[in-house]
Design an enzyme around this catalytic site. Structure first.
Site, PDB file in Angstrom:
ATOM      1  N   PRO A 109      82.426  21.977 -22.712  1.00  0.00           N
ATOM      2  CA  PRO A 109      82.631  20.811 -23.915  1.00  0.00           C
ATOM      3  C   PRO A 109      81.967  19.469 -23.514  1.00  0.00           C
ATOM      4  O   PRO A 109      81.673  19.064 -22.518  1.00  0.00           O
ATOM      5  CB  PRO A 109      84.130  20.440 -23.588  1.00  0.00           C
ATOM      6  CG  PRO A 109      84.812  21.847 -22.702  1.00  0.00           C
ATOM      7  CD  PRO A 109      83.383  22.298 -21.775  1.00  0.00           C
ATOM      8  N   VAL A 110      81.516  19.027 -24.671  1.00  0.00           N
ATOM      9  CA  VAL A 110      80.701  17.889 -24.542  1.00  0.00           C
ATOM     10  C   VAL A 110      81.535  16.611 -24.312  1.00  0.00           C
ATOM     11  O   VAL A 110      82.503  16.538 -24.821  1.00  0.00           O
ATOM     12  CB  VAL A 110      79.792  17.987 -25.773  1.00  0.00           C
ATOM     13  CG1 VAL A 110      78.744  16.496 -25.790  1.00  0.00           C
ATOM     14  CG2 VAL A 110      78.743  19.064 -25.943  1.00  0.00           C
ATOM     15  N   GLY A 113      84.124  14.844 -19.532  1.00  0.00           N
ATOM     16  CA  GLY A 113      84.077  14.696 -18.177  1.00  0.00           C
ATOM     17  C   GLY A 113      83.908  15.717 -17.359  1.00  0.00           C
ATOM     18  O   GLY A 113      84.160  15.780 -15.924  1.00  0.00           O
ATOM     19  N   LEU A 114      82.933  16.741 -18.133  1.00  0.00           N
ATOM     20  CA  LEU A 114      82.823  18.076 -17.237  1.00  0.00           C
ATOM     21  C   LEU A 114      81.239  18.126 -16.913  1.00  0.00           C
ATOM     22  O   LEU A 114      80.715  19.215 -16.382  1.00  0.00           O
ATOM     23  CB  LEU A 114      83.069  19.208 -18.177  1.00  0.00           C
ATOM     24  CG  LEU A 114      84.493  19.527 -17.998  1.00  0.00           C
ATOM     25  CD1 LEU A 114      85.104  20.571 -19.062  1.00  0.00           C
ATOM     26  CD2 LEU A 114      85.082  19.692 -16.735  1.00  0.00           C
ATOM     27  N   GLY A 115      80.567  16.912 -17.320  1.00  0.00           N
ATOM     28  CA  GLY A 115      78.974  16.871 -16.809  1.00  0.00           C
ATOM     29  C   GLY A 115      78.253  17.669 -17.732  1.00  0.00           C
ATOM     30  O   GLY A 115      77.045  18.168 -17.185  1.00  0.00           O
ATOM     31  N   ALA A 118      74.440  16.564 -17.706  1.00  0.00           N
ATOM     32  CA  ALA A 118      73.653  16.862 -16.298  1.00  0.00           C
ATOM     33  C   ALA A 118      73.383  18.301 -16.012  1.00  0.00           C
ATOM     34  O   ALA A 118      72.478  18.857 -15.648  1.00  0.00           O
ATOM     35  CB  ALA A 118      74.495  16.333 -15.315  1.00  0.00           C
ATOM     36  N   ALA A 119      74.615  19.106 -16.733  1.00  0.00           N
ATOM     37  CA  ALA A 119      74.218  20.609 -16.551  1.00  0.00           C
ATOM     38  C   ALA A 119      73.195  21.313 -17.454  1.00  0.00           C
ATOM     39  O   ALA A 119      72.440  21.977 -17.103  1.00  0.00           O
ATOM     40  CB  ALA A 119      75.609  21.264 -16.829  1.00  0.00           C
ATOM     41  N   ASP A 160      77.476  13.296 -10.551  1.00  0.00           N
ATOM     42  CA  ASP A 160      77.192  14.730 -11.494  1.00  0.00           C
ATOM     43  C   ASP A 160      76.155  15.477 -11.226  1.00  0.00           C
ATOM     44  O   ASP A 160      76.114  16.529 -11.172  1.00  0.00           O
ATOM     45  CB  ASP A 160      77.097  14.102 -13.079  1.00  0.00           C
ATOM     46  CG  ASP A 160      78.380  13.739 -13.559  1.00  0.00           C
ATOM     47  OD1 ASP A 160      79.509  13.216 -12.804  1.00  0.00           O
ATOM     48  OD2 ASP A 160      78.676  13.692 -14.830  1.00  0.00           O
TER      49      ASP A 160
HETATM   50  O1  PMV Z   1      82.985  10.450 -16.997  1.00  0.00           O
HETATM   51  P1  PMV Z   1      82.545  11.455 -15.960  1.00  0.00           P
HETATM   52  O2  PMV Z   1      82.557  12.846 -15.825  1.00  0.00           O
HETATM   53  O3  PMV Z   1      80.762  11.169 -16.321  1.00  0.00           O
HETATM   54  O4  PMV Z   1      82.634  10.639 -14.650  1.00  0.00           O
HETATM   55  C1  PMV Z   1      82.221   9.530 -14.231  1.00  0.00           C
HETATM   56  C2  PMV Z   1      82.600   9.003 -12.934  1.00  0.00           C
HETATM   57  C3  PMV Z   1      82.700   7.642 -12.641  1.00  0.00           C
HETATM   58  O5  PMV Z   1      82.978   7.650 -11.209  1.00  0.00           O
HETATM   59  C4  PMV Z   1      83.503   7.034 -13.355  1.00  0.00           C
HETATM   60  C5  PMV Z   1      81.338   7.020 -12.839  1.00  0.00           C
HETATM   61  C6  PMV Z   1      80.068   7.454 -11.900  1.00  0.00           C
HETATM   62  O6  PMV Z   1      79.041   7.132 -12.530  1.00  0.00           O
HETATM   63  O7  PMV Z   1      80.317   8.040 -10.834  1.00  0.00           O
END
Ligand code: PMV
Length: 350
Positions: A109-110, A113-115, A118-119, A160
């Site tokens: 899923p875009v 919070g699952l990267g 970066a993947a 990530d």
């Molecule tokens: O929202 P995500 O999964 O890209 O995670 C961000 C993680 C933070 O610690 C909030 C920011 C970071 O750059 O590490």
């Protein structure tokens, strides 16, 4: 380099990369405290490099977004930039791939919070380097992907790209000392971060592989709300600047939780790990990055028997995770759906 995910087949080279999950330590990790991140091997991004586009120049195609472009015609696109910097790193000219199209697909899923970004970037770098038979070390892949992440997110911590390129559970710690931090102006802080990141990503990445004593069953619930990571990160920065004592206290408390979580993780102590995840959630709430929607899902998971639950990633939206076991995972998944999760995903991490 993860050869098992790369399948050269005739004129096609395929590579993939996993999604990631921050188990604990988000936000505080930006301020030099440790965090733990896990790869999610069953959610992946793919890049397939295929020959025969009539020598129209190297193209990138993203069928899910109905997009396709020529890399050299749009060199500013972050993915074009990534391909070009990968080719430079491999000492190859774009003309070597003039007859090729790289097709990107993903079931991650875009912006949740699952990267996924970066993947996708990692799969792309792996496909190009594998096709040219010049494999890159995970550190080098991570460094290339980090530059691409900066284009999307400003100054991400680098967690990530690290967990995805290394494709294993990691302990991640950037390390900028407190005195350095507290005496720095905004600009100095930014310069320091960039310098540290450049050093860290170039040579010794702040990444340590972690051992996991017992497989973890995790149920992820998506609030369906999208929030750009840089927004809560920016808000935390403003609050930290306004009240550094309170925020350093919170970051230190998160650091302590993450250290204990490492011990619980390696000994397979799921009860303690669950309690630590709950503690981390409480600290994130104090930081101001949780949200009612996340807390509704977290409460639902805990009531359905989760050992612990917390938001994961930037917060304000995106996903939460619940630590489950084989007996409770389907009840937790159902409870999350009932509580309004837009998507639920159960996964095991070994
Ligand atoms: O929202 P995500 O999964 O890209 O995670 C961000 C993680 C933070 O610690 C909030 C920011 C970071 O750059 O590490």
């Amino acid at each position: 380099m993860h050869q098992s995910h790369i399948t050269p087949a005739g004129h096609q080279t395929r590579a993939s990369a996993p999604a990631k999950l921050i188990l604990c330590g988000e936000h505080a990790v930006v301020y030099g405290r440790p965090a733990i991140a896990l790869p999610l091997n069953d959610l992946r991004a793919y890049a397939a490099l295929e020959r025969g586009n009539g020598n129209r120049g190297l193209h990138i195609a993203v069928p899910d977004l109905q997009g396709s472009w020529q890399v050299e015609a749009e060199p500013e696109h972050p993915l074009s930039e990534l391909v070009l910097s990968t080719l430079r790193r491999l000492r190859a000219a774009p003309t070597e791939l003039a007859d090729y199209t790289i097709t990107i697909t993903s079931n991650i899923p875009v912006a949740g919070g699952l990267g996924s970004g970066a993947a996708v970037a990692t799969a792309l770098v792996r496909a190009v380097s594998s096709h040219l038979e010049r494999p890159l070390r995970a550190d080098a892949v991570s460094e290339l992907v980090y530059s691409c992440e900066q284009r999307y997110h400003g100054t991400p911590s680098g967690i990530d790209n690290a967990v995805i390129a290394h494709e294993q559970a990691i302990w991640f710690e950037r390390g900028i000392s407190d005195p350095e931090r507290s005496e720095a102006t905004d600009q100095q802080m930014l310069d320091m971060e960039l310098l540290h990141l450049a050093e860290l990503t170039r040579s010794k990445t702040p990444v340590e592989p972690l051992s996991i004593g017992e497989p973890l069953t995790l149920v992820l619930g998506d609030t369906g709300l999208r929030s750009e990571t840089r927004l809560p990160v920016g808000e935390v920065r403003r609050r930290w600047q306004a009240d550094p004592v309170a925020y350093d206290y919170l970051f230190n408390a998160v650091g302590s939780v993450v250290r204990q979580a490492r011990v619980a993780l390696s000994s397979g102590d799921i009860t303690s790990l669950g309690l630590l995840l709950n503690e981390n959630q409480e600290l994130l709430e104090h930081m101001g990055v949780s949200s009612p929607e996340l807390e509704t899902l977290i409460e639902a998971a805990r009531s359905a028997g989760a050992w612990g639950a917390k938001l994961s990633g930037g917060g304000w939206g995106g996903i939460m995770l619940a630590l489950a076991d084989d007996d409770t995972s389907s009840d937790i998944a159902e409870a999350l759906r009932q509580a309004g999760a837009s998507q639920v995903h159960t996964t095991q991490v070994h």
